[in-house]
Design a protein around this motif. Structure first.
Motif, PDB file in Angstrom:
ATOM      1  N   PHE A  36      -5.323 -36.315 -26.135  1.00  9.73           N
ATOM      2  CA  PHE A  36      -5.585 -37.627 -25.303  1.00  9.73           C
ATOM      3  C   PHE A  36      -6.793 -37.223 -24.391  1.00  9.73           C
ATOM      4  N   TYR A  60      -6.196 -33.703 -22.824  1.00 13.80           N
ATOM      5  CA  TYR A  60      -4.696 -32.891 -22.873  1.00 13.80           C
ATOM      6  C   TYR A  60      -4.136 -33.239 -24.331  1.00 13.80           C
ATOM      7  N   PRO A 103      -6.601 -47.697 -11.219  1.00 15.09           N
ATOM      8  CA  PRO A 103      -5.201 -47.707 -11.464  1.00 15.09           C
ATOM      9  C   PRO A 103      -4.388 -46.135 -11.651  1.00 15.09           C
ATOM     10  N   SER A 104      -3.181 -46.451 -11.658  1.00 10.57           N
ATOM     11  CA  SER A 104      -2.364 -45.228 -12.042  1.00 10.57           C
ATOM     12  C   SER A 104      -2.514 -44.805 -13.348  1.00 10.57           C
ATOM     13  N   GLY A 105      -2.669 -43.644 -13.696  1.00 14.60           N
ATOM     14  CA  GLY A 105      -3.229 -42.971 -15.093  1.00 14.60           C
ATOM     15  C   GLY A 105      -4.530 -42.906 -15.536  1.00 14.60           C
ATOM     16  N   SER A 106      -5.482 -43.362 -14.317  1.00 18.43           N
ATOM     17  CA  SER A 106      -6.850 -43.539 -14.897  1.00 18.43           C
ATOM     18  C   SER A 106      -7.438 -41.951 -14.672  1.00 18.43           C
ATOM     19  N   GLY A 107      -7.016 -41.211 -14.034  1.00 15.34           N
ATOM     20  CA  GLY A 107      -7.561 -39.832 -14.366  1.00 15.34           C
ATOM     21  C   GLY A 107      -7.917 -39.222 -13.007  1.00 15.34           C
ATOM     22  N   LYS A 108      -7.508 -40.005 -11.666  1.00 24.08           N
ATOM     23  CA  LYS A 108      -7.875 -39.683 -10.289  1.00 24.08           C
ATOM     24  C   LYS A 108      -7.240 -38.161 -10.081  1.00 24.08           C
ATOM     25  N   SER A 109      -6.211 -37.921 -10.232  1.00 18.57           N
ATOM     26  CA  SER A 109      -5.667 -36.521  -9.846  1.00 18.57           C
ATOM     27  C   SER A 109      -6.262 -35.704 -10.700  1.00 18.57           C
ATOM     28  N   THR A 110      -6.297 -35.890 -11.977  1.00 16.59           N
ATOM     29  CA  THR A 110      -7.065 -34.998 -12.877  1.00 16.59           C
ATOM     30  C   THR A 110      -8.432 -34.485 -12.403  1.00 16.59           C
ATOM     31  N   VAL A 167      -8.491 -37.403 -21.164  1.00 16.93           N
ATOM     32  CA  VAL A 167      -8.076 -37.785 -19.758  1.00 16.93           C
ATOM     33  C   VAL A 167      -9.471 -38.189 -18.877  1.00 16.93           C
TER      34      VAL A 167
HETATM   35  P1  ADP Z   1      -3.934 -40.968 -11.961  1.00 18.30           P
HETATM   36  O1  ADP Z   1      -3.923 -39.787 -10.695  1.00 18.30           O
HETATM   37  O2  ADP Z   1      -5.101 -41.839 -11.654  1.00 18.30           O
HETATM   38  O3  ADP Z   1      -2.637 -41.658 -11.923  1.00 18.30           O
HETATM   39  P2  ADP Z   1      -3.654 -38.525 -13.706  1.00 18.30           P
HETATM   40  O4  ADP Z   1      -4.907 -37.773 -13.545  1.00 18.30           O
HETATM   41  O5  ADP Z   1      -2.603 -38.082 -12.962  1.00 18.30           O
HETATM   42  O6  ADP Z   1      -4.126 -40.247 -13.262  1.00 18.30           O
HETATM   43  O7  ADP Z   1      -3.299 -38.956 -15.154  1.00 18.30           O
HETATM   44  C1  ADP Z   1      -4.401 -39.432 -16.019  1.00 18.30           C
HETATM   45  C2  ADP Z   1      -3.578 -39.387 -17.411  1.00 18.30           C
HETATM   46  O8  ADP Z   1      -3.478 -38.311 -17.864  1.00 18.30           O
HETATM   47  C3  ADP Z   1      -2.244 -39.966 -17.347  1.00 18.30           C
HETATM   48  O9  ADP Z   1      -2.128 -40.909 -18.562  1.00 18.30           O
HETATM   49  C4  ADP Z   1      -1.303 -38.921 -17.529  1.00 18.30           C
HETATM   50  O10 ADP Z   1      -0.077 -39.284 -18.194  1.00 18.30           O
HETATM   51  C5  ADP Z   1      -2.115 -37.875 -18.334  1.00 18.30           C
HETATM   52  N1  ADP Z   1      -1.727 -36.490 -17.915  1.00 18.30           N
HETATM   53  C6  ADP Z   1      -1.892 -36.054 -16.579  1.00 18.30           C
HETATM   54  N2  ADP Z   1      -1.387 -34.723 -16.551  1.00 18.30           N
HETATM   55  C7  ADP Z   1      -1.160 -34.270 -17.988  1.00 18.30           C
HETATM   56  C8  ADP Z   1      -0.798 -33.090 -18.527  1.00 18.30           C
HETATM   57  N3  ADP Z   1      -0.560 -31.824 -17.808  1.00 18.30           N
HETATM   58  N4  ADP Z   1      -0.761 -33.311 -19.869  1.00 18.30           N
HETATM   59  C9  ADP Z   1      -0.684 -34.281 -20.371  1.00 18.30           C
HETATM   60  N5  ADP Z   1      -1.283 -35.524 -20.092  1.00 18.30           N
HETATM   61  C10 ADP Z   1      -1.383 -35.682 -18.684  1.00 18.30           C
END
Ligand code: ADP
Ligand code: MG
Length: 240
Positions: free
Chosen positions: A14, A11, A35-42, A16
């Motif tokens: 950054f 991103y 952990p939260s923010g580790s990239g699971k949703s992405t 991810v």
């Molecule tokens: P998780 O699901 O493990 O909590 P995410 O995949 O949601 O993690 O996010 C991983 C990292 O990417 C986080 O630091 C988040 O802030 C960042 N992030 C997620 N979506 C975006 C985006 N659209 N633009 C910039 N950064 C993003």
């Protein structure tokens, strides 16, 4: 069914996802934790192209998603996704929420789609709510509607992003029960969840992510007995 080869995603500046290599076979149930923010949703969202990868190769259900020419709408029909916040249409009745995509996207007739919708509402145990609006249902019931809506497209893969995180504790079990039953029926499933009991019991594999990397990919028996990675041990100890 799903193959990541040396996948990176950024991103802006950054990063991810970092050098993701992951193969998921048909019929497998894979739980992703971390952990939260580790990239699971992405990682999950890349699997149905809600996010694009920056480089590497990603093949899902035989479709090369790194190829810019893919027909995304056609591809997505085969991938169901269930979100933390259900994402139902609030102004549509339960049945109409489920009928919408099969009629609009697949061109199924209204009556056939309605019959299919009822089958899946039965499958998730709430056929009596077909004529209700989402706001008249509990969180657990709404999430079961969302699962039925996904199933009505007869997908090859179901993705779940923290499906029980927004639910009251007493309705979490009913949603996990539906997911467990799908798993037993052989559905390919990728599930981001903090429900470790469910992971231990239902998953074929547990994947632990931290800071955009896959640090572990083990069976639940191995993972919960003794995670190899210090960061995974720390993560687990904080959950208990
Ligand atoms: P998780 O699901 O493990 O909590 P995410 O995949 O949601 O993690 O996010 C991983 C990292 O990417 C986080 O630091 C988040 O802030 C960042 N992030 C997620 N979506 C975006 C985006 N659209 N633009 C910039 N950064 C993003
Ligand atoms: Mg997330």
């Amino acid at each position: 069914m799903i193959q990541f080869r040396n996948v990176n995603k950024h991103y802006g500046s950054f990063q991810v996802l970092k050098d993701i290599n992951l193969t998921i076979e048909e019929g497998q149930v894979v739980v992703i934790i971390g952990p939260s923010g580790s990239g699971k949703s992405t990682l999950l969202r890349c699997m149905n192209r809600l996010e694009t990868i920056s480089d590497g190769e990603l093949i899902v259900n035989g479709v090369a998603l790194h190829d810019k020419k893919v027909d995304i709408n056609k591809f997505r029909r085969n991938i169901g996704m269930v979100f933390q916040h259900f994402n139902l249409y609030p102004h549509k009745r339960v049945i109409d929420n489920i009928v919408l995509a099969p009629t609009k996207v697949l061109g199924v007739s209204k009556s056939e789609a309605a019959a299919t919708a009822m089958t899946y509402l039965k499958r998730v145990g709430i056929e009596d709510k077909a004529q209700s609006y989402p706001s008249q249902l509990s969180g657990g019931q709404q999430q079961r509607v969302a699962i039925a809506r996904g199933l009505a497209m007869k997908p090859q893969v179901m993705l779940f992003d923290e499906p029980t995180s927004a639910l009251d504790p007493e309705t979490i079990g009913e949603v996990l029960d539906v997911m467990r039953s799908l798993a037993h029926d052989g559905m390919t499933m990728v599930i981001v969840t903090h429900e470790m009991g469910f992971a231990r019991e239902v998953a074929d594999r547990v994947i632990f992510m931290d800071q955009g990397q896959i640090l572990e990919d083990s069976t639940p028996a191995e993972f919960f007995a003794e995670p190899r990675e210090e960061r995974a041990r720390t993560f687990l100890s904080r959950l208990i």
